[in-house]
Scaffold this active site. Structure first.
Site, short mmCIF file in Angstrom:
data_model
loop_
_atom_site.label_atom_id
_atom_site.label_comp_id
_atom_site.label_asym_id
_atom_site.label_seq_id
_atom_site.Cartn_x
_atom_site.Cartn_y
_atom_site.Cartn_z
N VAL A 52 18.91 39.51 26.45
CA VAL A 52 20.24 39.19 25.94
C VAL A 52 20.12 37.99 25.00
O VAL A 52 19.71 36.92 25.44
CB VAL A 52 21.20 38.85 27.10
CG1 VAL A 52 22.55 38.43 26.55
CG2 VAL A 52 21.36 40.04 28.03
N PRO A 53 20.46 38.15 23.71
CA PRO A 53 20.31 37.06 22.73
C PRO A 53 21.40 36.01 22.86
O PRO A 53 22.22 35.82 21.96
CB PRO A 53 20.37 37.79 21.39
CG PRO A 53 21.29 38.94 21.66
CD PRO A 53 20.99 39.37 23.09
N CYS A 54 21.38 35.31 23.99
CA CYS A 54 22.45 34.36 24.27
C CYS A 54 22.41 33.15 23.34
O CYS A 54 23.36 32.38 23.30
CB CYS A 54 22.41 33.94 25.74
SG CYS A 54 20.81 33.37 26.28
N HIS A 55 21.32 32.99 22.58
CA HIS A 55 21.27 31.88 21.61
C HIS A 55 22.21 32.13 20.44
O HIS A 55 22.46 31.22 19.65
CB HIS A 55 19.84 31.70 21.10
CG HIS A 55 19.27 32.90 20.42
ND1 HIS A 55 18.85 34.01 21.12
CD2 HIS A 55 19.06 33.17 19.11
CE1 HIS A 55 18.39 34.90 20.25
NE2 HIS A 55 18.52 34.43 19.03
N ARG A 56 22.75 33.36 20.33
CA ARG A 56 23.66 33.68 19.22
C ARG A 56 25.11 33.43 19.57
O ARG A 56 26.02 33.97 18.93
CB ARG A 56 23.47 35.14 18.78
CG ARG A 56 22.09 35.40 18.21
CD ARG A 56 21.93 36.82 17.69
NE ARG A 56 20.53 37.08 17.39
CZ ARG A 56 19.91 38.23 17.66
NH1 ARG A 56 20.57 39.23 18.22
NH2 ARG A 56 18.64 38.38 17.38
#
Length: 101
Positions: A52-56
């Site tokens: 999950v690209p939670c840095h976005r």
DNA sequence: CCGTTGACCAGGC
DNA sequence: GGCCTGGCCAACG
């Protein structure tokens, strides 16, 4: 796809954010009819590092997470810059990177 | 059952 | 842009 609790709904939406763009906790919250704090909590305890690209996800001001769960805000900044996201300063992305999804 | 905490937000100044 | 306030709500002790 079985029953999705509120966290899984957040994760599946975050997976739709395109590389090189970011969205806000509030935008996700609105789309899922939940509170922005709850979205923040779900990402804070996100168990799917790398999936999950939670840095976005940034806040309404374009600020990255002061205590990003996987290595702190410096790591989040690196991940985003590697994708081409431009920064205004150490803690804020340029707002033209923000999409509403 | 509280009281507190926190990767938040809208709105006002 | 910054700083406050009130609202929000899951999770934890």
């Amino acid at each position: 796809m079985g029953m999705m609790d509120y966290k899984e709904k957040v994760y599946s939406l975050v997976k739709q954010i395109p590389k090189g763009k970011v969205t806000t906790y509030g935008a996700i919250a609105k789309k899922l009819s939940m509170s922005p704090r709850t979205v923040g909590y779900a990402l804070h305890v996100n168990p799917y590092e790398g999936k999950v690209p939670c840095h976005r996800v940034v806040n309404r001001d374009g600020r990255i997470a002061p205590s990003f769960a996987f290595g702190g805000s410096e790591i989040q900044k690196e991940l985003l810059e590697k994708e081409g996201v431009k920064f205004r300063d150490e803690m804020h992305v340029e707002k033209d990177n923000i999409i509403t999804i």
